[in-house]
Design a protein around this motif. Structure first.
Motif, PDB file in Angstrom:
ATOM      1  N   SER A 205       0.812  -1.219   0.000  1.00 47.85           N
ATOM      2  CA  SER A 205       0.000   0.000   0.000  1.00 47.85           C
ATOM      3  C   SER A 205       0.846   1.270   0.000  1.00 47.85           C
ATOM      4  O   SER A 205       0.300   2.369  -0.056  1.00 47.85           O
ATOM      5  N   GLY A 206       2.164   1.107   0.093  1.00 47.65           N
ATOM      6  CA  GLY A 206       3.050   2.264   0.088  1.00 47.65           C
ATOM      7  C   GLY A 206       3.089   3.028   1.395  1.00 47.65           C
ATOM      8  O   GLY A 206       3.578   4.168   1.439  1.00 47.65           O
ATOM      9  N   ARG A 207       2.622   2.436   2.485  1.00 54.28           N
ATOM     10  CA  ARG A 207       2.600   3.128   3.774  1.00 54.28           C
ATOM     11  C   ARG A 207       3.912   2.990   4.534  1.00 54.28           C
ATOM     12  O   ARG A 207       4.117   3.671   5.539  1.00 54.28           O
ATOM     13  N   MET A 208       4.796   2.117   4.078  1.00 51.94           N
ATOM     14  CA  MET A 208       6.055   1.910   4.783  1.00 51.94           C
ATOM     15  C   MET A 208       7.036   3.029   4.432  1.00 51.94           C
ATOM     16  O   MET A 208       7.897   2.909   3.560  1.00 51.94           O
ATOM     17  N   THR A 209       6.872   4.167   5.096  1.00 52.67           N
ATOM     18  CA  THR A 209       7.719   5.321   4.838  1.00 52.67           C
ATOM     19  C   THR A 209       9.065   5.175   5.552  1.00 52.67           C
ATOM     20  O   THR A 209       9.217   4.356   6.462  1.00 52.67           O
ATOM     21  N   GLY A 210      10.036   5.992   5.153  1.00 56.86           N
ATOM     22  CA  GLY A 210      11.355   5.926   5.765  1.00 56.86           C
ATOM     23  C   GLY A 210      11.329   6.267   7.234  1.00 56.86           C
ATOM     24  O   GLY A 210      11.963   5.599   8.067  1.00 56.86           O
ATOM     25  N   ALA A 211      10.581   7.313   7.601  1.00 60.73           N
ATOM     26  CA  ALA A 211      10.522   7.727   9.001  1.00 60.73           C
ATOM     27  C   ALA A 211       9.842   6.663   9.858  1.00 60.73           C
ATOM     28  O   ALA A 211      10.311   6.328  10.955  1.00 60.73           O
ATOM     29  N   GLY A 212       8.739   6.127   9.349  1.00 56.32           N
ATOM     30  CA  GLY A 212       8.037   5.084  10.092  1.00 56.32           C
ATOM     31  C   GLY A 212       8.903   3.858  10.298  1.00 56.32           C
ATOM     32  O   GLY A 212       8.925   3.263  11.378  1.00 56.32           O
ATOM     33  N   LEU A 213       9.628   3.480   9.245  1.00 59.42           N
ATOM     34  CA  LEU A 213      10.506   2.323   9.341  1.00 59.42           C
ATOM     35  C   LEU A 213      11.632   2.577  10.347  1.00 59.42           C
ATOM     36  O   LEU A 213      11.999   1.682  11.128  1.00 59.42           O
ATOM     37  N   LEU A 214      12.158   3.787  10.359  1.00 63.34           N
ATOM     38  CA  LEU A 214      13.250   4.120  11.271  1.00 63.34           C
ATOM     39  C   LEU A 214      12.789   4.059  12.725  1.00 63.34           C
ATOM     40  O   LEU A 214      13.458   3.454  13.577  1.00 63.34           O
ATOM     41  N   PHE A 215      11.652   4.675  13.021  1.00 63.34           N
ATOM     42  CA  PHE A 215      11.152   4.661  14.391  1.00 63.34           C
ATOM     43  C   PHE A 215      10.799   3.234  14.833  1.00 63.34           C
ATOM     44  O   PHE A 215      11.093   2.832  15.973  1.00 63.34           O
ATOM     45  N   ALA A 216      10.167   2.487  13.949  1.00 63.14           N
ATOM     46  CA  ALA A 216       9.787   1.117  14.300  1.00 63.14           C
ATOM     47  C   ALA A 216      11.015   0.232  14.498  1.00 63.14           C
ATOM     48  O   ALA A 216      11.027  -0.644  15.363  1.00 63.14           O
ATOM     49  N   THR A 217      12.057   0.470  13.713  1.00 61.53           N
ATOM     50  CA  THR A 217      13.296  -0.289  13.884  1.00 61.53           C
ATOM     51  C   THR A 217      13.932   0.024  15.233  1.00 61.53           C
ATOM     52  O   THR A 217      14.418  -0.875  15.932  1.00 61.53           O
ATOM     53  N   GLY A 218      13.931   1.302  15.602  1.00 60.29           N
ATOM     54  CA  GLY A 218      14.437   1.673  16.921  1.00 60.29           C
ATOM     55  C   GLY A 218      13.656   0.987  18.025  1.00 60.29           C
ATOM     56  O   GLY A 218      14.225   0.513  19.022  1.00 60.29           O
ATOM     57  N   ALA A 219      12.332   0.900  17.862  1.00 61.39           N
ATOM     58  CA  ALA A 219      11.512   0.207  18.848  1.00 61.39           C
ATOM     59  C   ALA A 219      11.882  -1.264  18.909  1.00 61.39           C
ATOM     60  O   ALA A 219      11.895  -1.869  19.992  1.00 61.39           O
ATOM     61  N   GLY A 220      12.189  -1.862  17.755  1.00 59.03           N
ATOM     62  CA  GLY A 220      12.569  -3.263  17.727  1.00 59.03           C
ATOM     63  C   GLY A 220      13.842  -3.532  18.510  1.00 59.03           C
ATOM     64  O   GLY A 220      13.944  -4.515  19.256  1.00 59.03           O
ATOM     65  N   VAL A 221      14.815  -2.640  18.366  1.00 58.91           N
ATOM     66  CA  VAL A 221      16.092  -2.826  19.066  1.00 58.91           C
ATOM     67  C   VAL A 221      15.921  -2.615  20.570  1.00 58.91           C
ATOM     68  O   VAL A 221      16.329  -3.442  21.394  1.00 58.91           O
ATOM     69  N   PHE A 222      15.296  -1.490  20.950  1.00 58.94           N
ATOM     70  CA  PHE A 222      15.236  -1.121  22.357  1.00 58.94           C
ATOM     71  C   PHE A 222      14.122  -1.829  23.135  1.00 58.94           C
ATOM     72  O   PHE A 222      14.247  -2.034  24.341  1.00 58.94           O
ATOM     73  N   SER A 223      13.024  -2.184  22.448  1.00 57.41           N
ATOM     74  CA  SER A 223      11.902  -2.793  23.161  1.00 57.41           C
ATOM     75  C   SER A 223      11.793  -4.294  22.962  1.00 57.41           C
ATOM     76  O   SER A 223      11.011  -4.944  23.663  1.00 57.41           O
ATOM     77  N   SER A 224      12.529  -4.851  22.015  1.00 58.84           N
ATOM     78  CA  SER A 224      12.446  -6.289  21.776  1.00 58.84           C
ATOM     79  C   SER A 224      13.783  -6.975  22.005  1.00 58.84           C
ATOM     80  O   SER A 224      13.914  -7.818  22.888  1.00 58.84           O
ATOM     81  N   VAL A 225      14.784  -6.608  21.219  1.00 63.66           N
ATOM     82  CA  VAL A 225      16.061  -7.318  21.274  1.00 63.66           C
ATOM     83  C   VAL A 225      16.681  -7.241  22.665  1.00 63.66           C
ATOM     84  O   VAL A 225      16.994  -8.269  23.285  1.00 63.66           O
ATOM     85  N   ILE A 226      16.861  -6.037  23.169  1.00 61.87           N
ATOM     86  CA  ILE A 226      17.538  -5.870  24.464  1.00 61.87           C
ATOM     87  C   ILE A 226      16.712  -6.448  25.616  1.00 61.87           C
ATOM     88  O   ILE A 226      17.218  -7.262  26.406  1.00 61.87           O
ATOM     89  N   PRO A 227      15.409  -6.106  25.759  1.00 61.17           N
ATOM     90  CA  PRO A 227      14.661  -6.661  26.896  1.00 61.17           C
ATOM     91  C   PRO A 227      14.504  -8.175  26.845  1.00 61.17           C
ATOM     92  O   PRO A 227      14.606  -8.829  27.880  1.00 61.17           O
ATOM     93  N   TYR A 228      14.229  -8.756  25.665  1.00 62.52           N
ATOM     94  CA  TYR A 228      14.068 -10.203  25.598  1.00 62.52           C
ATOM     95  C   TYR A 228      15.321 -10.906  26.087  1.00 62.52           C
ATOM     96  O   TYR A 228      15.263 -11.893  26.823  1.00 62.52           O
TER      97      TYR A 228
END
Length: 301
Positions: A205-228
């Motif tokens: 749908s073209g909704r995967m914008t650069g800014a959205g991807l960047l923020f979500a990636t940061g969430a993945g690192v700080f809220s998933s990888v490190i805490p798990y």
């Protein structure tokens, strides 16, 4: 607590507790910082999109590190892994929906009822009854239910609480059945498979914008990888009750992250409700001091 969580920790010495404390505080701060970062992507890819990217990032890091031999898993390893993957998928989504609707501090405080329930489960003492009423009072003060309350957001926070309780039990169980980081790596793989349709729709749908991807990636690192990773390590190093006490900082970190990174200022009653829930949890998971008579009786038993 349940029998599963009462299993002895591997390291009980002062050095082990100090290392476990540092590990858990880092994990808690990282988790709430990442949640606030991910909230910045809600406008472009939505909560489900943030969770989908989070799980992809977590899998990209954890699978090469954990190297789970999925083809060798037996059913006693598979069933808790599948359940933990479902918990990852549901817990993250319900928390983000709650944070989007009622604010990060309130959402995480509601979610925090999960670990508190684990701490009180199976106990019938008067002390625990007081804790249960105290937690209920704290949530009431925090929410102050009214006709215009966002019950969908509150319900999402409570669903996240159920998931967090399940996360603790399953992580503890898998920590004994799988070595290293195989458990979170395998469970994240399951979660990623569930979110592949979401990723495909966002890209198509073209909704995967650069800014959205960047923020979500940061969430993945700080809220998933490190805490798990750090939660699994900590649960092997410290007594479960000590783990529960330190986890009390999650709502406070969430409120601070929401204030600093999202501009979500809390009302006085919300701060009071958060502090009540945190205090109740710390009281609930701290073993009561034994009197000299108790100690003498146990010594003669």
């Amino acid at each position: 607590m349940t029998a599963q969580l009462e299993a002895p920790a591997r390291t009980r010495g002062g050095g082990g507790l100090a290392g476990g404390l540092a590990t858990m505080v880092i994990g808690a701060a990282s988790s709430q910082f990442g949640a606030a970062v991910g909230a910045h992507a809600f406008g472009s890819i939505g909560p489900a999109g943030v969770v989908a990217v989070r799980q992809m990032v977590a899998a990209a890091v954890l699978i090469p590190v954990g190297r789970p031999p999925l083809h060798r898993f037996r059913w006693p390893q598979w069933w808790p892994t599948i359940l933990l993957g479902l918990v990852f998928a549901t817990m993250n989504l319900s928390l983000y929906i709650a944070a989007d609707r009622v604010g990060l501090g309130l959402a995480v405080t509601l979610e925090f009822l999960g670990p508190l329930s684990v701490a009180l489960a199976g106990s019938r003492t008067g002390r625990d009854l007081v804790c249960a009423f105290g937690a209920a009072a704290g949530v009431y003060v925090l929410v102050l239910p009214q006709g215009g309350s966002d019950w969908y957001g509150i319900g999402s926070g409570l669903l996240a609480a159920v998931c967090w309780a399940s996360y603790i039990l399953l992580n503890r169980l898998l920590g004994r059945r799988l070595p290293g980081l195989q458990a979170p790596a395998a469970a994240t793989t399951v979660s990623v498979l569930l979110y592949l349709p979401v990723l495909a729709w966002l890209i198509g749908s073209g909704r995967m914008t650069g800014a959205g991807l960047l923020f979500a990636t940061g969430a993945g690192v700080f809220s998933s990888v490190i805490p798990y990773a750090v939660d699994l390590i900590a649960l092997r190093r410290v007594p479960p009750r000590f783990f529960g006490v330190v986890m009390s900082v999650h709502p406070v970190f969430a409120a601070l992250a929401g204030l600093v990174l999202l501009g979500q200022a809390l009302h006085p009653h919300e701060w009071l409700g958060i502090l009540i829930v945190v205090a109740v949890n710390a009281f609930a998971v701290t073993p009561p001091r034994r009197t000299k008579i108790d100690q003498d009786l146990s010594g003669t038993a």
